[in-house]
Design a protein around this motif. Structure first.
Motif, mmCIF file in Angstrom:
data_model
loop_
_atom_site.group_PDB
_atom_site.id
_atom_site.type_symbol
_atom_site.label_atom_id
_atom_site.label_comp_id
_atom_site.label_asym_id
_atom_site.label_seq_id
_atom_site.Cartn_x
_atom_site.Cartn_y
_atom_site.Cartn_z
ATOM 1 N N PRO A 1 40.296 52.657 14.411
ATOM 2 C CA PRO A 1 39.579 51.618 15.150
ATOM 3 C C PRO A 1 39.825 50.245 14.535
ATOM 4 O O PRO A 1 40.019 50.124 13.326
ATOM 5 C CB PRO A 1 38.107 52.005 14.993
ATOM 6 N N THR A 2 39.815 49.229 15.374
ATOM 7 C CA THR A 2 39.909 47.862 14.862
ATOM 8 C C THR A 2 38.598 47.521 14.156
ATOM 9 O O THR A 2 37.589 48.221 14.321
ATOM 10 C CB THR A 2 40.095 46.851 16.014
ATOM 11 N N GLY A 3 38.611 46.444 13.396
ATOM 12 C CA GLY A 3 37.398 46.003 12.712
ATOM 13 C C GLY A 3 36.264 45.780 13.704
ATOM 14 O O GLY A 3 35.115 46.162 13.458
ATOM 15 N N GLY B 1 33.944 43.018 25.910
ATOM 16 C CA GLY B 1 35.233 43.031 25.232
ATOM 17 C C GLY B 1 36.291 42.757 26.253
ATOM 18 O O GLY B 1 36.220 43.259 27.378
ATOM 19 N N ASP B 2 37.250 41.970 25.859
ATOM 20 C CA ASP B 2 38.298 41.595 26.790
ATOM 21 C C ASP B 2 39.067 42.830 27.244
ATOM 22 O O ASP B 2 38.975 43.896 26.625
ATOM 23 C CB ASP B 2 39.239 40.605 26.086
ATOM 24 N N VAL B 3 39.797 42.664 28.327
ATOM 25 C CA VAL B 3 40.645 43.731 28.841
ATOM 26 C C VAL B 3 41.522 44.273 27.715
ATOM 27 O O VAL B 3 42.154 43.498 27.005
ATOM 28 C CB VAL B 3 41.576 43.166 29.933
ATOM 29 N N GLY B 4 41.520 45.578 27.530
ATOM 30 C CA GLY B 4 42.399 46.179 26.540
ATOM 31 C C GLY B 4 41.858 46.153 25.123
ATOM 32 O O GLY B 4 42.541 46.557 24.184
ATOM 33 N N SER B 5 40.606 45.705 24.941
ATOM 34 C CA SER B 5 40.073 45.599 23.584
ATOM 35 C C SER B 5 39.620 46.957 23.050
ATOM 36 O O SER B 5 39.284 47.084 21.887
ATOM 37 C CB SER B 5 38.917 44.595 23.536
ATOM 38 N N GLY B 6 39.598 47.958 23.910
ATOM 39 C CA GLY B 6 39.271 49.304 23.437
ATOM 40 C C GLY B 6 37.797 49.656 23.539
ATOM 41 O O GLY B 6 37.220 50.259 22.627
ATOM 42 N N LYS B 7 37.201 49.340 24.667
ATOM 43 C CA LYS B 7 35.784 49.652 24.860
ATOM 44 C C LYS B 7 35.554 51.152 25.018
ATOM 45 O O LYS B 7 34.502 51.671 24.635
ATOM 46 C CB LYS B 7 35.252 48.918 26.105
ATOM 47 N N THR B 8 36.560 51.844 25.567
ATOM 48 C CA THR B 8 36.373 53.272 25.827
ATOM 49 C C THR B 8 36.108 54.039 24.533
ATOM 50 O O THR B 8 35.289 54.952 24.503
ATOM 51 C CB THR B 8 37.616 53.853 26.533
ATOM 52 N N LEU B 9 36.798 53.644 23.482
ATOM 53 C CA LEU B 9 36.621 54.321 22.203
ATOM 54 C C LEU B 9 35.180 54.147 21.704
ATOM 55 O O LEU B 9 34.571 55.086 21.178
ATOM 56 C CB LEU B 9 37.602 53.744 21.175
ATOM 57 N N LEU C 1 41.812 42.443 19.494
ATOM 58 C CA LEU C 1 42.624 43.413 20.235
ATOM 59 C C LEU C 1 43.282 44.371 19.256
ATOM 60 O O LEU C 1 43.498 44.026 18.098
ATOM 61 C CB LEU C 1 43.700 42.690 21.052
ATOM 62 N N PRO C 2 43.581 45.590 19.696
ATOM 63 C CA PRO C 2 44.295 46.518 18.815
ATOM 64 C C PRO C 2 45.581 45.866 18.308
ATOM 65 O O PRO C 2 46.165 45.046 19.012
ATOM 66 C CB PRO C 2 44.610 47.711 19.728
ATOM 67 N N PRO C 3 46.004 46.243 17.095
ATOM 68 C CA PRO C 3 47.159 45.574 16.490
ATOM 69 C C PRO C 3 48.429 45.804 17.303
ATOM 70 O O PRO C 3 48.535 46.759 18.055
ATOM 71 C CB PRO C 3 47.275 46.237 15.120
ATOM 72 N N GLY C 4 49.375 44.876 17.150
ATOM 73 C CA GLY C 4 50.675 45.055 17.789
ATOM 74 C C GLY C 4 50.734 44.485 19.193
ATOM 75 O O GLY C 4 51.788 44.396 19.785
ATOM 76 N N ARG C 5 49.565 44.118 19.737
ATOM 77 C CA ARG C 5 49.585 43.523 21.068
ATOM 78 C C ARG C 5 50.142 42.121 20.986
ATOM 79 O O ARG C 5 49.872 41.379 20.055
ATOM 80 C CB ARG C 5 48.160 43.423 21.636
ATOM 81 N N GLN C 6 50.923 41.756 21.985
ATOM 82 C CA GLN C 6 51.430 40.395 22.024
ATOM 83 C C GLN C 6 50.816 39.687 23.215
ATOM 84 O O GLN C 6 50.662 40.280 24.274
ATOM 85 C CB GLN C 6 52.939 40.418 22.180
ATOM 86 N N VAL D 1 44.470 51.086 35.123
ATOM 87 C CA VAL D 1 45.877 51.430 35.019
ATOM 88 C C VAL D 1 46.360 51.052 33.625
ATOM 89 O O VAL D 1 46.166 49.931 33.182
ATOM 90 C CB VAL D 1 46.711 50.700 36.086
ATOM 91 N N ASP D 2 46.946 51.998 32.943
ATOM 92 C CA ASP D 2 47.345 51.769 31.567
ATOM 93 C C ASP D 2 48.759 52.300 31.357
ATOM 94 O O ASP D 2 48.964 53.472 31.106
ATOM 95 C CB ASP D 2 46.333 52.478 30.641
ATOM 96 N N VAL D 3 49.744 51.418 31.530
ATOM 97 C CA VAL D 3 51.150 51.800 31.332
ATOM 98 C C VAL D 3 51.772 50.827 30.331
ATOM 99 O O VAL D 3 52.219 49.744 30.698
ATOM 100 C CB VAL D 3 51.939 51.771 32.664
HETATM 101 P P1 ADP Z 1 39.250 48.373 27.697
HETATM 102 O O1 ADP Z 1 38.451 47.643 26.704
HETATM 103 O O2 ADP Z 1 39.987 47.461 28.630
HETATM 104 O O3 ADP Z 1 38.463 49.429 28.427
HETATM 105 P P2 ADP Z 1 40.657 50.645 26.723
HETATM 106 O O4 ADP Z 1 39.506 51.315 26.116
HETATM 107 O O5 ADP Z 1 41.156 51.173 28.024
HETATM 108 O O6 ADP Z 1 40.399 49.092 26.868
HETATM 109 O O7 ADP Z 1 41.834 50.611 25.662
HETATM 110 C C1 ADP Z 1 43.098 50.077 25.982
HETATM 111 C C2 ADP Z 1 44.203 50.844 25.282
HETATM 112 O O8 ADP Z 1 44.150 50.601 23.892
HETATM 113 C C3 ADP Z 1 44.089 52.334 25.465
HETATM 114 O O9 ADP Z 1 45.373 52.843 25.668
HETATM 115 C C4 ADP Z 1 43.508 52.810 24.142
HETATM 116 O O10 ADP Z 1 43.877 54.113 23.851
HETATM 117 C C5 ADP Z 1 44.131 51.833 23.169
HETATM 118 N N1 ADP Z 1 43.357 51.611 21.945
HETATM 119 C C6 ADP Z 1 42.012 51.535 21.847
HETATM 120 N N2 ADP Z 1 41.635 51.270 20.579
HETATM 121 C C7 ADP Z 1 42.769 51.164 19.860
HETATM 122 C C8 ADP Z 1 43.054 50.908 18.477
HETATM 123 N N3 ADP Z 1 42.075 50.700 17.606
HETATM 124 N N4 ADP Z 1 44.346 50.871 18.096
HETATM 125 C C9 ADP Z 1 45.338 51.077 18.978
HETATM 126 N N5 ADP Z 1 45.146 51.330 20.288
HETATM 127 C C10 ADP Z 1 43.871 51.371 20.737
#
Ligand code: ADP
Ligand code: MG
Length: 687
Positions: A264-266, A291-299, A446-451, A551-553
């Motif tokens: 998980p990110t910080g 959390g912004d789009v792609g910030s990993g809210k699902t986790l 945002l998760p690392p590596g995103r540009q 959609v996540d591609v």
């Molecule tokens: P959103 O906040 O838009 O709902 P998601 O939960 O769908 O974002 O997460 C976006 C993508 O990032 C998913 O593919 C998820 O598996 C991935 N992801 C989430 N947390 C991390 C993390 N800490 N490191 C790398 N990838 C992550």
């Protein structure tokens, strides 16, 4: 209670049972309610304009003598009168009129009229002027500006003016109770109300139009405070009920996180910890995760769900659309199946035997995690032991709906905890007002590596260049989206537009594998198309805005959005969030139709400037207003009578301070304030 606050509208002259019923539709029951039915705008009828000085398109009061009046049979039958003063003549025209009206409009009678002249075949005409007969002696024009009241049907302006006039007279004798702490504002309540119902002739119309007059600010302040207090009360009520204590389960959480391909990110870790603490308290969590789009809210949602399930409770996850619910199903299935957590699916399309089986699994407690759409909260859905409700809200649910979701527990169990996730960040200013009932967590990383996605604005005249760019990217093994937007709310038209675009692109790029997805496809077909895009079999996906969510591609790194000027900022931001999910540098091309409106230029400019959801949300609020931004325009939730955001943002700090002061020092004012400003809304919410 003073006398006026109790007096019912029926006590006023001219109010019988019928009118009282119509007034009730406006939330007006008492004389005091009339005072809070405030004008939308004002007209200046304090000066009489000589007919010769009347201008096309400019409201004017004119006074003169009727020289001729007759019924004219033109394309439409109309009653026409010629009115003359010392300076000229003007035509009054009525397409609807009564016999009595016709008989009264006789040559020689003097009229005072109000209306907007327009150009007719023989000089200026006023259609359907408001008018009344006046004596020959010069009588003065109106002494105050004329208020125009909000009204739909059934009650005319004159009726509102008459009623509010009567209410004002009572106000002078017996002012309504001032509910704000003394000294809160230079205007007291009675002064402000009086001013706004009958402003003096020299009142600053411009300032009143802007909602910036001190009298308006005084009322806006009170209204926002009332709104804030009502949210606090909702929260208090929810908390008074108590909730199951869900102990944090570090061992289970570690096992789960350890199985993931990433850490998980910080920001995720911080929010997970905040939630873990909330859940262990004996009253319901009400937390908003932004959390912004792609910030990993699902986790984060998964961590919360795990804690509840490990404590033996059920969890419900609700998404606003089927596609998004499916996306959650897939993620949770990947994550929870290895942990032997049993899941159940329920959407509006779950029917017959399948639905019966699902309902049985939910009520018997066999299903620990239930994922679905709002179908989850229909009457016949019962849980055995619901501990946590997670709403992926996307701004589509209001406060009252959110609370309704927590009523799915058996008596004596307390309320479930509640976690709300929003994909589009809400401007801080707005969340202070709209979400005062929730605690907030922000995933600001945002998760690392995103540009960051680079965004370019391209005129649709240069469409060929864009097509060539898509071809170049795709031949290098990258994937792209081509999004067709259409302003019409019709699935069919949208689908047709996307089909046409796909066909055209396929002609231009015969060597590319191009797929098509839109809302008219059968679910199985949609799934098939998405799966082959995800697998890399399709290079280019032509889509309608259905791909906005879920959609996540990661390999897709180019997005073309056609006619982006038609979309709101929040939607563009959501769409753009579909790229920039992998390690490849991503690009978004906004292929606009020129010429752009000033507002369109600003919106697209904001998209090019920034990928920060908070910045974009703040811009969106400035350009479109809170109803659109929160998606609650229809629910009336953020519809204030006088307050206006963001214009009144500068009041919000005072709103918070005074609201706290009232709750601590004068709690007995809370109810009357809420009743005064949100009485009608609250009643509506209970239905
Ligand atoms: P959103 O906040 O838009 O709902 P998601 O939960 O769908 O974002 O997460 C976006 C993508 O990032 C998913 O593919 C998820 O598996 C991935 N992801 C989430 N947390 C991390 C993390 N800490 N490191 C790398 N990838 C992550
Ligand atoms: Mg999401």
């Amino acid at each position: 209670m003073t006398e006026i606050s109790g007096a019912r509208v029926q006590e006023l002259r001219g109010v019988g049972p019928k009118l009282a019923e119509k007034l009730a539709d406006y939330g007006v029951f008492r004389v005091e309610d009339l005072l809070f039915h405030l004008p939308l705008r004002y007209q200046d009828r304090t000066r009489i304009t000589p007919i010769a000085a009347a201008r096309e398109g400019v409201d004017a009061v004119i006074e003169g003598e009727v020289r001729a009046a007759d019924i004219v049979f033109g394309r439409r039958r109309s009653l026409v009168a010629r009115l003359q003063d010392g300076t000229g003549t003007i035509t009054l025209r009525f397409f609807h009129f009564s016999a009595a009206q016709k008989n009264k409009l006789k040559p020689g009678c003097r009229l005072r009229c109000f209306g907007q002249p327009r150009r007719g075949s023989a000089g200026l005409e006023i259609y359907h002027p408001e008018y009344n007969e006046v004596g020959t002696a010069e009588s003065p024009a109106e002494e105050t500006l004329t208020p125009i009241y909000p009204t739909t049907s059934g009650i005319g302006q004159n009726q509102w003016r008459n009623l509010c006039g009567q209410a004002l007279l009572r106000l002078q004798k017996d002012p309504p109770q001032d509910l704000l702490p003394p000294g809160s504002h230079p205007y007291d309540l009675a002064q402000a109300l009086h001013y706004l119902h009958s402003p003096p002739p020299d009142a600053p119309l411009e300032q009143l139009r802007e909602g910036d007059h001190p009298a308006q600010l005084r009322l806006a302040l009170e209204e926002l405070i009332a709104h804030n207090l009502s949210l606090f009360r909702l929260r208090q009520r929810a908390q008074a009920d108590g909730a199951p204590v869900l102990e944090s389960k570090p061992r289970e959480l570690e096992a789960f996180l350890g199985g993931l391909p990433f850490t998980p990110t910080g920001a995720q870790a911080r929010v997970l910890a905040e939630i873990a603490t909330d859940l262990a308290k004996p009253y319901p969590m009400l937390r908003l995760v932004q959390g912004d789009v792609g910030s990993g809210k699902t986790l984060v949602a998964a961590g919360a769900a795990l804690q509840a399930i490990a404590n033996g409770y059920q969890v419900a996850i609700m998404a606003p659309t089927e596609i998004l619910a499916e996306q959650h199903w897939n993620s949770f299935n990947d994550w929870f199946a290895p942990l032997s957590i049993s899941m159940e699916w329920l959407s509006g399309r779950t029917k017959g035997k399948k639905r019966q089986a699902a309902l049985h699994n939910i009520v018997s407690g066999q299903a620990s995690l239930v994922i679905g759409t709002h179908a989850l909260f229909q009457q016949d859905v019962a849980f055995k032991l619901l501990g946590l409700v997670i709403v992926d809200e996307q701004h589509r649910f209001g406060v009252h709906q959110r609370l309704a979701l927590t009523e799915k527990t058996a008596p004596g169990q307390g309320r479930p905890h509640q976690l709300v996730m929003t994909a589009t960040p809400i401007p801080r200013t707005l969340s202070m007002v709209a979400y005062a009932d929730l605690d907030c967590s922000v995933i600001d990383e945002l998760p690392p590596g995103r540009q960051a996605v680079t965004t370019a604005l391209v005129d649709s005249q240069r469409r060929q260049n864009v097509v060539a760019r898509v071809a170049a990217a795709c031949t290098q093994g990258r994937q792209a989206y081509w999004v067709c937007t259409l302003i019409e709310e019709s699935d069919t038209l949208q689908a047709q537009a996307a089909e046409a675009t796909a066909a055209e692109l396929q002609l231009a790029l015969p060597e590319l594998a191009i797929g098509l997805i839109h809302g008219r496809l059968k679910p199985a077909e949609k799934e098939r198309v998405m799966a082959s895009f995800k697998a890399g079999e399709l290079a280019l996906l032509v889509a309608t805005t259905v791909i906005e969510v879920g959609v996540d591609v990661p390999n897709a790194s180019l997005m073309i959005i056609e006619n982006p000027e038609r979309l709101g900022l929040a939607q563009l931001h959501q769409l753009r969030g579909r790229v920039g999910r992998g390690s490849e540098a991503s690009h978004c091309v906004l292929l606009y139709q020129s010429p752009l409106s000033a507002n369109g230029k600003q919106r697209l400019g904001a998209m090019r400037e920034s990928t920060d959801g908070f910045y974009i949300a703040e811009k969106d609020l400035q350009l479109r207003g809170p109803g659109e931004v929160l998606g609650t325009r229809q629910t009336g939730l953020m519809e204030f009578r006088i307050a206006e955001l963001p214009a009144h943002n500068h009041l919000l700090q005072t709103v918070q301070d005074l609201s706290n002061e009232i709750r601590q020092r004068s709690p007995r004012l809370v109810d009357p304030l809420i009743q005064r400003w949100t009485g009608a809304v609250q009643q509506f919410a209970k239905v």
